[in-house]
Design a protein around this motif. Structure first.
Motif, PDB file in Angstrom:
ATOM      1  N   UNK A 162      11.377 -20.008 -13.912  1.00  0.00           N
ATOM      2  CA  UNK A 162      11.355 -18.904 -15.300  1.00  0.00           C
ATOM      3  C   UNK A 162      12.780 -18.311 -15.370  1.00  0.00           C
ATOM      4  N   UNK A 163      12.957 -17.603 -14.216  1.00  0.00           N
ATOM      5  CA  UNK A 163      14.233 -16.915 -14.627  1.00  0.00           C
ATOM      6  C   UNK A 163      15.449 -17.732 -14.701  1.00  0.00           C
ATOM      7  N   UNK A 222       7.553 -13.318 -27.785  1.00  0.00           N
ATOM      8  CA  UNK A 222       8.372 -14.513 -27.380  1.00  0.00           C
ATOM      9  C   UNK A 222       9.257 -14.522 -26.173  1.00  0.00           C
ATOM     10  N   UNK A 223       9.269 -13.303 -25.551  1.00  0.00           N
ATOM     11  CA  UNK A 223       9.935 -13.115 -24.439  1.00  0.00           C
ATOM     12  C   UNK A 223      11.543 -13.043 -24.499  1.00  0.00           C
ATOM     13  N   UNK A 224      11.836 -12.891 -26.009  1.00  0.00           N
ATOM     14  CA  UNK A 224      13.271 -12.943 -26.377  1.00  0.00           C
ATOM     15  C   UNK A 224      13.709 -11.880 -27.102  1.00  0.00           C
ATOM     16  N   UNK A 225      12.853 -10.782 -27.172  1.00  0.00           N
ATOM     17  CA  UNK A 225      13.074  -9.533 -27.896  1.00  0.00           C
ATOM     18  C   UNK A 225      13.055  -8.382 -27.044  1.00  0.00           C
ATOM     19  N   UNK A 226      14.509  -7.629 -26.789  1.00  0.00           N
ATOM     20  CA  UNK A 226      14.380  -6.585 -26.112  1.00  0.00           C
ATOM     21  C   UNK A 226      14.789  -5.308 -27.171  1.00  0.00           C
ATOM     22  N   UNK A 227      14.678  -4.262 -26.687  1.00  0.00           N
ATOM     23  CA  UNK A 227      14.849  -3.130 -27.490  1.00  0.00           C
ATOM     24  C   UNK A 227      15.826  -1.895 -26.719  1.00  0.00           C
ATOM     25  N   UNK A 228      16.591  -1.274 -27.627  1.00  0.00           N
ATOM     26  CA  UNK A 228      17.377  -0.192 -27.216  1.00  0.00           C
ATOM     27  C   UNK A 228      16.590   1.035 -27.838  1.00  0.00           C
ATOM     28  N   UNK A 229      16.134   1.923 -27.102  1.00  0.00           N
ATOM     29  CA  UNK A 229      15.422   3.247 -27.448  1.00  0.00           C
ATOM     30  C   UNK A 229      15.898   4.444 -26.668  1.00  0.00           C
ATOM     31  N   UNK A 267      12.476 -11.911 -15.046  1.00  0.00           N
ATOM     32  CA  UNK A 267      13.468 -11.912 -16.086  1.00  0.00           C
ATOM     33  C   UNK A 267      13.813 -10.323 -16.373  1.00  0.00           C
ATOM     34  N   UNK A 268      13.018  -9.241 -16.055  1.00  0.00           N
ATOM     35  CA  UNK A 268      13.271  -7.741 -16.037  1.00  0.00           C
ATOM     36  C   UNK A 268      14.599  -7.932 -15.148  1.00  0.00           C
ATOM     37  N   UNK A 269      14.462  -8.266 -13.836  1.00  0.00           N
ATOM     38  CA  UNK A 269      15.316  -8.093 -12.665  1.00  0.00           C
ATOM     39  C   UNK A 269      16.502  -8.781 -13.156  1.00  0.00           C
TER      40      UNK A 269
END
Length: 328
Positions: free
Chosen positions: A28-29, A90-97, A269-271
């Motif tokens: 997955x990674x 979708x596992x392809x969305x990240x965010x700057x918060x 993925x996080x790592x």
């Protein structure tokens, strides 16, 4: 000296490892990302969180082998964008918060559509900045202790300005009041530029402001910088002492920005993303670019961000409850 037998054994082990199938996590990674990554930021172009997003997107695109596209979704102090990230599938969305999204959002507004502690996968703390306790130009005193004593002498006839109810400037000032005995009353404004105008005009006497907003007026002699809220002096304003140095403890507070994904984002993925961010934040050009934008570059492990979320939430929850603070 390594024997021939040891060399043959090592070669055999390597060959065997190459034949073994990848575990699901490894596969997955290795496969991710399979398409462009959307980096949602809850503030308009040109804002300091937006500069963080664009600085990060350039480097992450190279590290991940896919475009990382910044998607500005301003509104509700970043909560609109944060909610989109929390609900992404979708596992392809990240965010700057910002820290408010990940800590006190629901405490100051129960209608917030996401739970900061439950709905995100913390990836990395990205940047921090202190707030500058700023006083009107006619404030009496030159040292932090003298200026704080002057603020206390005003009692409830003094005012402090913020860019709105529930903002970090509001929470920070109420925290400071609880530790020092300052009695200034809260006056909310539409934004920090209006706060500065009110300070210069003498309509309010105090405010907690970002360094980039406070210091130009301090250098021009129109306002006074009392102290910063960070636990140690900041590279953004190295000549301004801390509140700790003035003998005021328990008021450590920073503005920060972070990278998160939805809670469903796989741990491998996080790592991988966290490791890439850590490398980006070590680069001198990245650090210089972010310092200009008002951020001290960090880059932490996911666990570090999770701990920061818990600590800041615990620190501010009491003041929010005791002062019954709600967002606008």
């Amino acid at each position: 000296m390594i024997s021939k037998r040891h060399l043959l054994a090592a070669a055999a082990a390597a060959a065997l490892a190459a034949l073994l199938p990848l575990t699901p996590a490894m596969a997955q990674t290795a496969a991710w990302p399979t398409k462009p990554v959307r980096l949602v930021v809850g503030f308009p172009g040109g804002s300091s969180p937006d500069v963080m997003a664009r600085t990060l997107s350039d480097a992450l695109s190279k590290a991940l082998g896919q475009p990382v596209v910044v998607d500005n979704r301003p509104g509700a102090s970043g909560n609109i964008a944060a909610d989109q990230v929390a609900k992404a599938t979708d596992e392809h969305t990240l965010g700057i918060v910002i820290n408010g999204n990940l800590t006190v959002a629901r405490l100051i507004n129960p209608a917030t559509p996401f739970d900061p502690a439950r709905d995100f996968a913390p990836i990395s703390l990205l940047g921090t900045a202190p707030l500058v306790l700023t006083a009107a130009g006619d404030a009496k005193g030159s040292t932090p202790a003298e200026l704080i004593a002057w603020a206390k002498s005003l009692g409830d006839k003094g005012n402090y300005g913020t860019p709105g109810n529930g903002t970090v400037g509001h929470l920070g000032m109420e925290l400071l009041k609880s530790k020092t005995g300052i009695g200034a009353m809260h006056v909310p404004f539409p934004g920090n530029p209006q706060v500065v105008t009110a300070l210069i005009a003498g309509q309010v006497q105090l405010s907690l402001l970002p360094p980039g907003i406070a210091m130009p007026q301090v250098k021009a002699g129109k306002l006074k910088a009392v102290a910063v809220t960070s636990p140690t002096r900041s590279a953004l304003v190295p000549d301004v002492p801390t509140l700790r140095e003035a003998g005021v403890n328990g008021t450590d507070l920073e503005v920060w920005t972070a990278l998160v994904g939805p809670a469903s984002l796989p741990k491998p993925v996080v790592a991988r993303v966290a490791a890439a961010v850590a490398e980006v934040m070590k680069q001198p050009d990245t650090q210089a670019r972010l310092l200009t934008a008002g951020w001290q570059a960090v880059g932490s492990a996911p666990e570090g961000l999770a701990q920061r979320m818990k600590a800041d939430t615990a620190q501010l929850s009491d003041i929010i409850t005791s002062r019954n603070i709600k967002s606008d």
